[in-house]
Design a protein around this motif. Structure first.
Motif, PDB file in Angstrom:
ATOM      1  N   GLY A  32      77.582  75.939  40.625  1.00 48.64           N
ATOM      2  CA  GLY A  32      76.913  77.210  40.408  1.00 48.64           C
ATOM      3  C   GLY A  32      75.520  77.084  39.815  1.00 48.64           C
ATOM      4  N   ARG A  33      75.202  75.947  39.213  1.00 50.97           N
ATOM      5  CA  ARG A  33      73.867  75.760  38.655  1.00 50.97           C
ATOM      6  C   ARG A  33      72.881  75.428  39.773  1.00 50.97           C
ATOM      7  NH1 ARG A  33      74.665  72.784  32.731  1.00 50.97           N
ATOM      8  NH2 ARG A  33      76.312  74.218  32.017  1.00 50.97           N
ATOM      9  N   LYS A  34      71.670  75.931  39.624  1.00 55.80           N
ATOM     10  CA  LYS A  34      70.646  75.711  40.651  1.00 55.80           C
ATOM     11  C   LYS A  34      70.388  74.227  40.862  1.00 55.80           C
ATOM     12  CE  LYS A  34      65.907  76.876  41.961  1.00 55.80           C
ATOM     13  NZ  LYS A  34      64.654  77.564  41.549  1.00 55.80           N
ATOM     14  N   THR A  35      70.442  73.461  39.775  1.00 57.95           N
ATOM     15  CA  THR A  35      70.164  72.030  39.869  1.00 57.95           C
ATOM     16  C   THR A  35      71.218  71.288  40.693  1.00 57.95           C
ATOM     17  OG1 THR A  35      71.189  71.875  37.678  1.00 57.95           O
ATOM     18  CG2 THR A  35      68.777  71.782  37.783  1.00 57.95           C
ATOM     19  N   ALA A  36      72.386  71.895  40.868  1.00 55.42           N
ATOM     20  CA  ALA A  36      73.451  71.261  41.647  1.00 55.42           C
ATOM     21  C   ALA A  36      73.306  71.502  43.145  1.00 55.42           C
ATOM     22  CB  ALA A  36      74.810  71.767  41.182  1.00 55.42           C
ATOM     23  N   ALA A  37      72.451  72.434  43.529  1.00 55.64           N
ATOM     24  CA  ALA A  37      72.291  72.779  44.942  1.00 55.64           C
ATOM     25  C   ALA A  37      71.530  71.687  45.681  1.00 55.64           C
ATOM     26  CB  ALA A  37      71.547  74.098  45.070  1.00 55.64           C
ATOM     27  N   PHE A  38      71.672  71.676  47.000  1.00 55.91           N
ATOM     28  CA  PHE A  38      70.897  70.734  47.795  1.00 55.91           C
ATOM     29  C   PHE A  38      69.403  70.994  47.606  1.00 55.91           C
ATOM     30  CE2 PHE A  38      74.896  70.544  50.302  1.00 55.91           C
ATOM     31  CZ  PHE A  38      75.086  69.176  50.271  1.00 55.91           C
ATOM     32  N   ALA A  39      68.618  69.939  47.669  1.00 52.23           N
ATOM     33  CA  ALA A  39      67.172  70.035  47.482  1.00 52.23           C
ATOM     34  C   ALA A  39      66.556  70.942  48.545  1.00 52.23           C
ATOM     35  CB  ALA A  39      66.544  68.651  47.550  1.00 52.23           C
ATOM     36  N   GLU A  40      65.442  71.540  48.199  1.00 53.15           N
ATOM     37  CA  GLU A  40      64.740  72.405  49.137  1.00 53.15           C
ATOM     38  C   GLU A  40      64.374  71.608  50.390  1.00 53.15           C
ATOM     39  OE1 GLU A  40      60.781  75.295  49.299  1.00 53.15           O
ATOM     40  OE2 GLU A  40      61.429  74.391  47.409  1.00 53.15           O
ATOM     41  N   GLY A  41      64.676  72.189  51.540  1.00 54.36           N
ATOM     42  CA  GLY A  41      64.416  71.509  52.806  1.00 54.36           C
ATOM     43  C   GLY A  41      65.650  70.868  53.404  1.00 54.36           C
ATOM     44  N   LEU A  42      66.708  70.740  52.605  1.00 55.12           N
ATOM     45  CA  LEU A  42      67.961  70.163  53.089  1.00 55.12           C
ATOM     46  C   LEU A  42      69.018  71.262  53.143  1.00 55.12           C
ATOM     47  CD1 LEU A  42      69.647  67.775  53.987  1.00 55.12           C
ATOM     48  CD2 LEU A  42      70.059  67.230  51.583  1.00 55.12           C
ATOM     49  N   VAL A  43      69.146  71.865  54.305  1.00 61.95           N
ATOM     50  CA  VAL A  43      70.130  72.926  54.522  1.00 61.95           C
ATOM     51  C   VAL A  43      71.231  72.352  55.417  1.00 61.95           C
ATOM     52  CG1 VAL A  43      70.544  75.222  55.437  1.00 61.95           C
ATOM     53  CG2 VAL A  43      68.350  74.694  54.340  1.00 61.95           C
ATOM     54  N   PRO A  44      72.460  72.296  54.934  1.00 62.97           N
ATOM     55  CA  PRO A  44      73.539  71.725  55.749  1.00 62.97           C
ATOM     56  C   PRO A  44      73.708  72.461  57.074  1.00 62.97           C
ATOM     57  CG  PRO A  44      74.243  71.994  53.473  1.00 62.97           C
ATOM     58  CD  PRO A  44      72.924  72.690  53.594  1.00 62.97           C
ATOM     59  N   ARG A  45      73.978  71.699  58.112  1.00 63.65           N
ATOM     60  CA  ARG A  45      74.259  72.254  59.422  1.00 63.65           C
ATOM     61  C   ARG A  45      75.759  72.327  59.637  1.00 63.65           C
ATOM     62  NH1 ARG A  45      70.390  69.546  63.940  1.00 63.65           N
ATOM     63  NH2 ARG A  45      72.415  69.683  64.987  1.00 63.65           N
ATOM     64  N   ASN A  46      76.164  73.207  60.553  1.00 65.54           N
ATOM     65  CA  ASN A  46      77.596  73.387  60.800  1.00 65.54           C
ATOM     66  C   ASN A  46      78.277  72.128  61.330  1.00 65.54           C
ATOM     67  OD1 ASN A  46      77.537  76.056  59.955  1.00 65.54           O
ATOM     68  ND2 ASN A  46      77.124  76.838  62.001  1.00 65.54           N
ATOM     69  N   ASP A  47      77.508  71.264  61.975  1.00 63.89           N
ATOM     70  CA  ASP A  47      78.097  70.054  62.544  1.00 63.89           C
ATOM     71  C   ASP A  47      77.956  68.841  61.627  1.00 63.89           C
ATOM     72  OD1 ASP A  47      75.362  69.862  62.819  1.00 63.89           O
ATOM     73  OD2 ASP A  47      75.390  69.166  64.896  1.00 63.89           O
ATOM     74  N   GLU A  48      77.601  69.068  60.374  1.00 61.37           N
ATOM     75  CA  GLU A  48      77.497  67.979  59.406  1.00 61.37           C
ATOM     76  C   GLU A  48      78.698  67.990  58.464  1.00 61.37           C
ATOM     77  OE1 GLU A  48      72.653  67.463  59.156  1.00 61.37           O
ATOM     78  OE2 GLU A  48      73.625  68.832  57.736  1.00 61.37           O
ATOM     79  N   ILE A  49      79.097  66.785  58.056  1.00 61.73           N
ATOM     80  CA  ILE A  49      80.209  66.636  57.122  1.00 61.73           C
ATOM     81  C   ILE A  49      79.660  66.692  55.698  1.00 61.73           C
ATOM     82  CG2 ILE A  49      82.037  65.084  56.320  1.00 61.73           C
ATOM     83  CD1 ILE A  49      81.908  63.820  59.175  1.00 61.73           C
ATOM     84  N   ILE A  50      80.268  67.510  54.848  1.00 59.54           N
ATOM     85  CA  ILE A  50      79.869  67.581  53.443  1.00 59.54           C
ATOM     86  C   ILE A  50      80.968  66.949  52.597  1.00 59.54           C
ATOM     87  CG2 ILE A  50      79.319  69.069  51.494  1.00 59.54           C
ATOM     88  CD1 ILE A  50      78.118  71.047  53.433  1.00 59.54           C
ATOM     89  N   VAL A  51      80.596  65.962  51.817  1.00 56.73           N
ATOM     90  CA  VAL A  51      81.533  65.266  50.936  1.00 56.73           C
ATOM     91  C   VAL A  51      81.186  65.613  49.494  1.00 56.73           C
ATOM     92  CG1 VAL A  51      82.302  63.019  50.093  1.00 56.73           C
ATOM     93  CG2 VAL A  51      81.922  63.371  52.545  1.00 56.73           C
ATOM     94  N   SER A  52      82.128  66.222  48.789  1.00 55.20           N
ATOM     95  CA  SER A  52      81.944  66.533  47.376  1.00 55.20           C
ATOM     96  C   SER A  52      82.571  65.416  46.551  1.00 55.20           C
ATOM     97  CB  SER A  52      82.601  67.867  47.038  1.00 55.20           C
ATOM     98  OG  SER A  52      81.992  68.922  47.763  1.00 55.20           O
ATOM     99  N   LYS A  53      81.846  64.964  45.544  1.00 56.80           N
ATOM    100  CA  LYS A  53      82.337  63.826  44.759  1.00 56.80           C
ATOM    101  C   LYS A  53      82.059  64.023  43.276  1.00 56.80           C
ATOM    102  CE  LYS A  53      78.161  60.989  45.628  1.00 56.80           C
ATOM    103  NZ  LYS A  53      77.819  60.492  44.276  1.00 56.80           N
ATOM    104  N   GLN A  54      82.786  63.265  42.463  1.00 57.85           N
ATOM    105  CA  GLN A  54      82.597  63.325  41.010  1.00 57.85           C
ATOM    106  C   GLN A  54      82.121  61.998  40.433  1.00 57.85           C
ATOM    107  OE1 GLN A  54      85.675  64.763  42.419  1.00 57.85           O
ATOM    108  NE2 GLN A  54      84.305  66.536  42.478  1.00 57.85           N
TER     109      GLN A  54
END
Length: 213
Positions: free
Chosen positions: A96-118
């Motif tokens: 939820g924090r802005k700093t956690a969001a993807f950097a400006e210019g990097l918008v995920p596409r529907n055909d890309e895999i997103i991996v969340s990690k800790q």
């Protein structure tokens, strides 16, 4: 001394594994935190992101799977374990924090895999290795932040999982050139082939044309 070190390493660590037949591209943790001057993680690594975005476009054009990783924690970092306890700036990645969001210019596409990690590696505690294996992937092209942290950890795990591993020097970044260069040197010696953006773009162009490296 630097010349002597390079010559010494070449005696044992000059081998190249080369590109694979079925690669996947991974963009590691390009988060807003590294581009926000108010963040402790600010690194000024605009060139690395620009390079990664160019490679990303070439990968899509060649039909190569693209993976984006993000670090994300619950409020208070309860799911961050000892890593969250040790590295205080990880609070920037609380969901939820802005700093956690993807950097400006990097918008995920529907055909890309997103991996969340800790944790640092894109492979540790995630389904990335099994997902790539199920897709017939034999090699991984790594870009991302930071070179000395999550890129290095992902590089070691990628190799350990049996993938040919390529690290794109131009598309990785760190908060200081010393750890950046030192870790590129070490990864190239032991775990991966460290290459330039131009090398990767040429390889992806060959894949697009139907050739296989």
């Amino acid at each position: 001394m630097t010349s002597d070190l390079s010559e010494n390493y070449k005696k044992a660590y000059s081998n190249r594994v080369g590109f694979g037949q079925r690669p996947a591209l991974v963009l590691i943790d390009f988060a807003h935190a590294y581009y926000d001057p108010e963040s402790e993680l600010y690194a000024g690594v605009d060139a690395a992101l620009a390079s990664a975005l160019r490679i990303r476009e070439a990968a899509h054009a060649a039909g190569v799977p693209v993976v984006l990783t993000e670090v994300t924690y619950q409020e208070g970092g309860i799911n961050g374990g000892r890593f969250f306890e040790k590295a205080k700036p990880l609070h920037n990645f609380i969901k939820g924090r802005k700093t956690a969001a993807f950097a400006e210019g990097l918008v995920p596409r529907n055909d890309e895999i997103i991996v969340s990690k800790q944790y640092p590696s894109a492979f540790f505690g995630t389904s990335l290795a099994s997902t790539l294996t199920a897709g017939g992937i034999d090699s991984v092209i790594l870009t991302g932040l930071t070179t000395s942290g999550c890129v290095r950890a992902s590089c070691v795990d990628s190799m350990s999982h049996g993938f040919r591993t390529i690290v794109v020097a131009d598309a990785c970044g760190d908060r200081h050139p010393a750890p950046h260069e030192a870790n590129l040197f070490d990864m190239n010696a032991k775990y991966a082939d460290v290459v330039s953006e131009a090398d990767v773009l040429a390889y992806l162009s060959r894949l697009k044309g139907g050739a296989r490296a």
